[in-house]
Scaffold this motif. Structure first.
Motif, PDB file in Angstrom:
ATOM      1  N   UNK A  90      -4.646   5.753  -5.549  1.00  0.00           N
ATOM      2  CA  UNK A  90      -4.848   6.047  -4.191  1.00  0.00           C
ATOM      3  C   UNK A  90      -5.934   5.356  -3.643  1.00  0.00           C
ATOM      4  N   UNK A  91      -6.992   5.048  -4.599  1.00  0.00           N
ATOM      5  CA  UNK A  91      -8.075   4.411  -4.078  1.00  0.00           C
ATOM      6  C   UNK A  91      -7.565   2.844  -3.730  1.00  0.00           C
ATOM      7  N   UNK A  92      -6.867   2.493  -4.805  1.00  0.00           N
ATOM      8  CA  UNK A  92      -6.377   1.100  -4.315  1.00  0.00           C
ATOM      9  C   UNK A  92      -5.608   0.793  -2.818  1.00  0.00           C
ATOM     10  N   UNK A 119       0.885  -1.080   0.003  1.00  0.00           N
ATOM     11  CA  UNK A 119      -0.056   0.121  -0.001  1.00  0.00           C
ATOM     12  C   UNK A 119       0.925   1.261   0.160  1.00  0.00           C
ATOM     13  N   UNK A 120       1.937   1.281   0.752  1.00  0.00           N
ATOM     14  CA  UNK A 120       2.641   2.518   0.802  1.00  0.00           C
ATOM     15  C   UNK A 120       3.570   2.506  -0.681  1.00  0.00           C
ATOM     16  N   UNK A 121       3.908   1.500  -1.343  1.00  0.00           N
ATOM     17  CA  UNK A 121       4.414   1.662  -2.839  1.00  0.00           C
ATOM     18  C   UNK A 121       3.355   2.249  -3.598  1.00  0.00           C
ATOM     19  N   UNK A 123      -1.101   8.037   3.623  1.00  0.00           N
ATOM     20  CA  UNK A 123      -2.002   8.039   2.677  1.00  0.00           C
ATOM     21  C   UNK A 123      -2.998   9.343   2.653  1.00  0.00           C
ATOM     22  N   UNK A 124      -3.500   9.715   3.853  1.00  0.00           N
ATOM     23  CA  UNK A 124      -4.498  10.710   3.746  1.00  0.00           C
ATOM     24  C   UNK A 124      -3.747  12.033   3.503  1.00  0.00           C
ATOM     25  N   UNK A 157       3.305   5.799  -5.701  1.00  0.00           N
ATOM     26  CA  UNK A 157       3.024   5.521  -7.300  1.00  0.00           C
ATOM     27  C   UNK A 157       1.711   6.519  -7.608  1.00  0.00           C
ATOM     28  N   UNK A 158       0.683   6.658  -6.970  1.00  0.00           N
ATOM     29  CA  UNK A 158      -0.294   7.603  -6.919  1.00  0.00           C
ATOM     30  C   UNK A 158       0.244   9.157  -7.172  1.00  0.00           C
ATOM     31  N   UNK A 159       1.189   9.300  -6.102  1.00  0.00           N
ATOM     32  CA  UNK A 159       1.746  10.826  -5.942  1.00  0.00           C
ATOM     33  C   UNK A 159       2.630  11.092  -7.271  1.00  0.00           C
ATOM     34  N   UNK A 160       3.184   9.990  -7.847  1.00  0.00           N
ATOM     35  CA  UNK A 160       4.104  10.489  -8.963  1.00  0.00           C
ATOM     36  C   UNK A 160       3.266  10.607 -10.157  1.00  0.00           C
TER      37      UNK A 160
END
Length: 241
Positions: free
Chosen positions: A62-64, A39-41, A83-84, A45-48
């Motif tokens: 981010x939903x995943x 989940x951290x990875x 995550x938040x 990935x979402x941020x990038x």
């Protein structure tokens, strides 16, 4: 995936995404695709994806990550706070101020309740919360959160790490916004010196890119000169050679 994070953070987003895709694939193939680490990875990935303007993919990942942490019962943990705050970053960059602040409030509450506000991961979250607050004009709250991050990492001897330099630069940005140019310059120099020593680069999505340049050759939007942007002399005009 930490190496992928460094690549993406240092301006090599496409290369970072390739590494992050590889990391996520390895998690899946090893049966660890629904773990906290995975989940951290996925959050990174979402941020990038968000950083390069791929908002649909950013939202998907981010939903995943949220689905995985919810399934594991780990939303109200430091991982959930991370995550938040990542969600908050994505919202504020799109102009969704209310959503960003709500995510920041939830993240801060989790860190306080779990006793992780002054931890390394808590410091990372505090830096992002501080940056979001600065974007909304709440500079005093921004200063408070970024100061917590800096002090916590200094106490843990972690300022010379990637996240440490990131926190230094976030605090420098807030100090600059508050008009404390001397302190901002000193902090910025500290981060760059650590980077030169360790070979790492501060994460480039918390402050404008001018903060990361050694000289700053862009034209200052405040005073119009081309020499003050990178050394916090806005309004003072160019220095004498």
């Amino acid at each position: 995936w930490l190496w992928a994070t460094m690549l993406a953070s240092s301006g090599h987003a496409e290369e970072g995404l390739v590494k992050l895709e590889e990391a996520c694939r390895i998690f899946d193939e090893s049966g660890l695709g629904e773990t906290q680490d995975a989940a951290g990875a996925i959050v990174i990935r979402a941020l990038v994806h968000a950083k390069v303007g791929q908002d649909d993919l950013a939202d998907f990942y981010i939903r995943r990550a949220e689905e995985i942490l919810t399934k594991l019962g780990k939303v109200r943990t430091p991982s959930g706070a991370h995550m938040l705050t990542s969600m908050a970053y994505m919202h504020i960059t799109r102009g969704d101020v209310d959503e960003a602040l709500e995510k920041c409030d939830r993240a801060e509450e989790i860190l306080v309740d779990t006793g992780f506000l002054h931890s390394v991961v808590g410091s990372r979250c505090c830096s992002v919360i501080g940056w979001v607050k600065a974007q909304t004009g709440d500079l005093q709250q921004a200063l408070s959160m970024c100061s917590i991050a800096y002090a916590s990492l200094a106490s843990a001897g972690r300022l010379e790490t990637l996240f440490g330099m990131d926190s230094i630069m976030a605090l420098a940005y807030v100090k600059h916004r508050l008009g404390d140019f001397e302190c901002a310059q000193a902090l910025r120099r500290q981060a760059l010196e650590y980077g030169a020593k360790t070979g790492a680069t501060p994460i480039r999505w918390l402050a404008p890119h001018d903060f990361y340049d050694n000289e700053g050759h862009r034209r200052c939007p405040k005073c119009g000169c081309t020499r003050c942007v990178g050394n916090f002399r806005c309004g003072l005009g160019p220095r004498e050679s």
